[in-house]
Design a protein around this motif. Structure first.
Motif, PDB file in Angstrom:
ATOM      1  N   MET A 240       0.836  -1.202   0.000  1.00  0.00           N
ATOM      2  CA  MET A 240       0.000   0.000   0.000  1.00  0.00           C
ATOM      3  C   MET A 240       0.873   1.254   0.000  1.00  0.00           C
ATOM      4  N   LEU A 241       0.525   2.200  -0.876  1.00  0.00           N
ATOM      5  CA  LEU A 241       1.310   3.434  -0.919  1.00  0.00           C
ATOM      6  C   LEU A 241       0.866   4.370   0.210  1.00  0.00           C
TER       7      LEU A 241
ATOM      8  N   ALA B 265      -7.089   2.774   2.451  1.00  0.00           N
ATOM      9  CA  ALA B 265      -5.810   2.382   1.857  1.00  0.00           C
ATOM     10  C   ALA B 265      -5.831   2.639   0.360  1.00  0.00           C
ATOM     11  N   VAL B 266      -4.702   3.063  -0.157  1.00  0.00           N
ATOM     12  CA  VAL B 266      -4.558   3.262  -1.598  1.00  0.00           C
ATOM     13  C   VAL B 266      -3.320   2.493  -2.049  1.00  0.00           C
ATOM     14  N   ALA B 267      -3.523   1.557  -2.971  1.00  0.00           N
ATOM     15  CA  ALA B 267      -2.387   0.771  -3.456  1.00  0.00           C
ATOM     16  C   ALA B 267      -1.698   1.532  -4.582  1.00  0.00           C
ATOM     17  N   ARG B 268      -0.444   1.175  -4.812  1.00  0.00           N
ATOM     18  CA  ARG B 268       0.337   1.773  -5.884  1.00  0.00           C
ATOM     19  C   ARG B 268      -0.402   1.681  -7.220  1.00  0.00           C
ATOM     20  N   GLY B 269      -0.518   2.811  -7.918  1.00  0.00           N
ATOM     21  CA  GLY B 269      -1.122   2.808  -9.237  1.00  0.00           C
ATOM     22  C   GLY B 269      -2.635   2.921  -9.252  1.00  0.00           C
TER      23      GLY B 269
ATOM     24  N   VAL C 146      -0.878   7.333  10.038  1.00  0.00           N
ATOM     25  CA  VAL C 146      -0.859   7.528   8.589  1.00  0.00           C
ATOM     26  C   VAL C 146       0.452   6.945   8.068  1.00  0.00           C
ATOM     27  N   TYR C 147       0.365   5.986   7.169  1.00  0.00           N
ATOM     28  CA  TYR C 147       1.568   5.417   6.573  1.00  0.00           C
ATOM     29  C   TYR C 147       1.652   5.824   5.118  1.00  0.00           C
ATOM     30  N   TYR C 148       2.817   6.312   4.722  1.00  0.00           N
ATOM     31  CA  TYR C 148       3.029   6.654   3.316  1.00  0.00           C
ATOM     32  C   TYR C 148       4.293   5.958   2.851  1.00  0.00           C
ATOM     33  N   ASP C 149       4.171   5.173   1.814  1.00  0.00           N
ATOM     34  CA  ASP C 149       5.330   4.506   1.218  1.00  0.00           C
ATOM     35  C   ASP C 149       6.124   3.729   2.272  1.00  0.00           C
ATOM     36  N   GLY C 150       5.370   3.086   3.175  1.00  0.00           N
ATOM     37  CA  GLY C 150       6.017   2.238   4.166  1.00  0.00           C
ATOM     38  C   GLY C 150       6.451   2.932   5.445  1.00  0.00           C
ATOM     39  N   ASP C 151       6.363   4.280   5.477  1.00  0.00           N
ATOM     40  CA  ASP C 151       6.802   4.988   6.684  1.00  0.00           C
ATOM     41  C   ASP C 151       5.638   5.635   7.406  1.00  0.00           C
TER      42      ASP C 151
ATOM     43  N   GLY D 177       0.406   6.184 -14.514  1.00  0.00           N
ATOM     44  CA  GLY D 177       1.022   5.449 -13.408  1.00  0.00           C
ATOM     45  C   GLY D 177       1.071   6.190 -12.088  1.00  0.00           C
ATOM     46  N   VAL D 178       0.480   7.391 -12.041  1.00  0.00           N
ATOM     47  CA  VAL D 178       0.471   8.133 -10.779  1.00  0.00           C
ATOM     48  C   VAL D 178      -0.694   7.630  -9.921  1.00  0.00           C
ATOM     49  N   THR D 179      -0.401   7.331  -8.675  1.00  0.00           N
ATOM     50  CA  THR D 179      -1.446   6.909  -7.754  1.00  0.00           C
ATOM     51  C   THR D 179      -2.244   8.145  -7.332  1.00  0.00           C
ATOM     52  N   ILE D 180      -3.576   8.007  -7.319  1.00  0.00           N
ATOM     53  CA  ILE D 180      -4.385   9.190  -7.018  1.00  0.00           C
ATOM     54  C   ILE D 180      -5.427   8.891  -5.941  1.00  0.00           C
ATOM     55  N   LEU D 181      -5.528   9.787  -4.979  1.00  0.00           N
ATOM     56  CA  LEU D 181      -6.647   9.768  -4.046  1.00  0.00           C
ATOM     57  C   LEU D 181      -7.466  11.014  -4.338  1.00  0.00           C
ATOM     58  N   LEU D 182      -8.686  10.781  -4.808  1.00  0.00           N
ATOM     59  CA  LEU D 182      -9.539  11.872  -5.262  1.00  0.00           C
ATOM     60  C   LEU D 182     -10.657  12.080  -4.255  1.00  0.00           C
ATOM     61  N   ILE D 183     -10.771  13.302  -3.783  1.00  0.00           N
ATOM     62  CA  ILE D 183     -11.837  13.617  -2.829  1.00  0.00           C
ATOM     63  C   ILE D 183     -12.874  14.424  -3.565  1.00  0.00           C
TER      64      ILE D 183
END
Lengths: 361, 248
Positions: free
Chosen positions: B1-2, B24-28, B59-64, B185-191
């Motif tokens: 998960m990104l 959660a938002v996965a890569r891509g 909040v986790y982003y890119d594993g951190d 290929g950009v991951t997007i979270l759209l509100i």
């Protein structure tokens, strides 16, 4: 400004012309103290005062013009620099440190005070920031006024006297010397030192404005949240603006101490802060040539008024208005007129011009 | 998960705006978070960006774990945000705005190339490159905000209500571009409040209601869900059979 920018672009394509221009301006600046000195040393002192104000205005321009943080207590840093110099080079503590140590110390102390002011006001903007900085300026002045008891640090309202003049090696800047057929009086020597410092500050300012830091300041001035979204570290970039602005003020303060030989808290009142802010706004916030012009005009103008009464006597045979007494009135009137006809300042920055154009749309 | 939110809670004073959500938002992926005004969508986004400090949850982003870190840090690591109301630098020109978007990047040549790419994506912006941001129309400003976010070469793009205040035709255009960006290929979270459009381009969706996630799943399923259709797509679900009967 567009025209000047185009003009500068053209100049860049003709390096010879550019260097010739620099040489001419340099020669004029170098000859200035001898030219105005013909009218008496007072005029050299006025030129020195103008240079001090140019330093102050350029320092405040970083905070107000570049980063958009309204600072009404800027003169506090001038005071901090002046007292740093005075305490380290006067009989008050019996310290007489050399100039090349005091100058960086004054710079650093003012810088620390800049951060001290900046840290608690990180979240404030606009009117609220103005009020807190105004309070800060007054706090510093009141402290200086009262730090003579229980331990005498600042000597209170009496101020500090007999401050050492600047000495560079064996050369004292306070004495008169003859060299190559020219008479170098104290003020003339200070003029050259101040000129060098001003040039250094101008170069730093220009470089800063074109740098990543300059762009970050521009961004936080426009929109703090968006600036953060661009990856700008809001806290550091604001503190940097306060610290840089303050340290230039501190250097100017140190020079003021050395030139005057005497300082007291009353030189650092609110009115001084307002004058410096006026120079920045009137000259053209955020535009370096504009700020310099504003500082020169507003520091020379009150001195020029002293010559009004002989002039009136010559023209009208008697004195119609007491220019000395009407100084603030004339000052205010000039301000109102300039703001009416050139609301973005005498030499506005591109951005300010756009802002005003947008509002009138 | 990104991007992963676990039990996120945000409160303004005593009022809980976000009451413990998992997302959660996965890569891509292109994921949308829909909901009415005041449901807590923007607050959720602000918590991700570090603009508000969450009361609980991570909040986790890119594993951190980036919970509560100041926003410039995740931004430097490829998280780009288009803030609510677009956040254009009004006095800077279009080009200067876009350059500001690349603030965290050091590669000048790459930045210049990406600038041309943004102009390809939004030819309108190329026409207006020397105009100041504040003089653009709402739609152009939205394009500029998205283009500016793209200038940082984001891994994750957070979009806060790109449709706000725009004419329907422009909204269509913006959403198409969002889809194009996603395809690159950009991951997007759209509100979004405009649930239909958001679900039409998204892979998955979350429905938020007064601070909690009430529904989650593939976008197509949500589009067909009677509850979603009634509450967010403005359809009267119960009346449907009657219409069909009439047709027959």
């Amino acid at each position: 400004m567009r025209d000047t920018a185009d003009y500068l672009d053209q100049l860049k394509r003709h390096p010879a012309a550019m260097w010739l221009g620099f040489a001419l301006v340099g020669a004029a600046l170098a000859a200035l103290p001898f030219v105005v000195g013909l009218g008496g040393q007072t005029w050299v002192r006025i030129a020195n005062l103008a240079l001090l104000y140019v330093m102050l205005a350029l320092g405040l321009n970083i905070v107000v013009g570049f980063a958009g943080l309204l600072d009404l207590g800027y003169i506090a840093f001038y005071a901090v620099g002046a007292y740093s110099y005075a305490l380290l080079a006067s009989p008050h503590f019996g310290l007489h440190l050399p100039f090349w140590i005091i100058l960086p110390v004054g710079f650093l102390v003012a810088c620390v005070f800049g951060v001290l002011l900046g840290a608690p006001v990180l979240r404030l903007r606009g009117d609220y920031l103005a009020i807190v900085t105004l309070g800060f300026g007054e706090i510093i002045r009141i402290f200086l006024n009262n730090l003579n008891a229980p331990v005498n640090i600042t000597n209170g309202p009496q101020g500090i006297t007999l401050i050492d003049p600047v000495r560079l090696g064996s050369l004292s800047l306070a004495t008169t010397e003859r060299f190559a057929g020219l008479t170098f009086t104290g003020p003339v020597k200070y003029y050259y030192l101040l000129l060098v410092l001003v040039l250094v500050i101008i170069v730093i300012n220009v470089r800063l404005q074109d740098s990543r830091i300059g762009r970050a300041w521009e961004a936080i001035r426009e929109d703090e949240i968006a600036a953060q979204a661009m990856g700008i570290n809001l806290r550091n970039i604001k503190l940097l603006a306060f610290a840089m602005g303050a340290s230039f003020g501190g250097v100017a303060g140190g020079m003021f101490s050395a030139i005057q030989g005497f300082i007291s808290p009353e030189s650092f009142g609110l009115f001084e802060s307002i004058i410096v802010l006026t120079m920045v706004v009137l000259g053209g916030m955020g535009n370096i040539p504009g700020v310099i012009l504003g500082a020169v005009l507003l520091s020379v103008f009150p001195e020029a008024l002293r010559y009004m009464s002989p002039l009136q006597n010559a023209v009208f045979g008697r004195e119609l208005i007491d220019a000395e007494a009407a100084r603030l009135l004339i000052f205010g009137l000039a301000m109102v007129l300039i703001m009416l006809f050139r609301p973005a300042g005498l030499l506005p920055s591109d951005v300010r011009k756009r802002e005003l154009a947008m509002r009138s749309d | 998960m990104l991007l992963e939110l676990i039990g996120l809670e945000v409160a303004y004073g005593g009022i809980k705006a976000v009451k413990g959500i998992d997302l959660a938002v996965a890569r891509g992926e292109l994921v949308c978070l829909i909901g009415a005004n005041g449901a807590g969508k923007t607050t959720t986004l602000k918590a991700v960006c570090g603009l508000v400090y969450p009361r609980a949850g991570r909040v986790y982003y890119d594993g951190d774990d980036i919970t509560g870190t100041p926003s410039h840090r995740p931004v430097a690591r490829g998280l780009a945000m288009v803030p609510e109301g677009r956040g254009i630098f009004r006095q800077l020109t279009v080009e200067e705005n876009l350059a500001m978007g690349a603030f965290v990047r050091g590669d000048r040549q790459g930045v210049r190339r990406d600038l041309e790419q943004v102009f390809e994506l939004f030819p309108r912006l190329a026409e207006r490159r020397t105009q100041s941001g504040g003089t653009l129309s709402g739609g152009e400003q939205q394009m500029l905000a998205i283009g500016r976010a793209m200038m940082s070469r984001p891994k994750l793009l957070l979009l806060d209500e790109p449709s706000m205040g725009l004419a329907p035709l422009l909204v269509q255009r913006i959403f198409q571009t969002v889809q194009e960006i996603s395809r690159e290929g950009v991951t997007i979270l759209l509100i979004e409040q405009n649930a239909r459009l958001a679900l039409e381009i998204a892979v998955r969706g979350y429905v938020m209601e007064s601070g909690t996630i009430t529904l989650a799943g593939p976008a197509a399923e949500l589009l067909a869900d009677p509850k979603v259709r009634e509450a967010y797509l403005g359809e009267i679900v119960a009346a449907e059979p009657a219409i069909e009967r009439d047709r027959a």
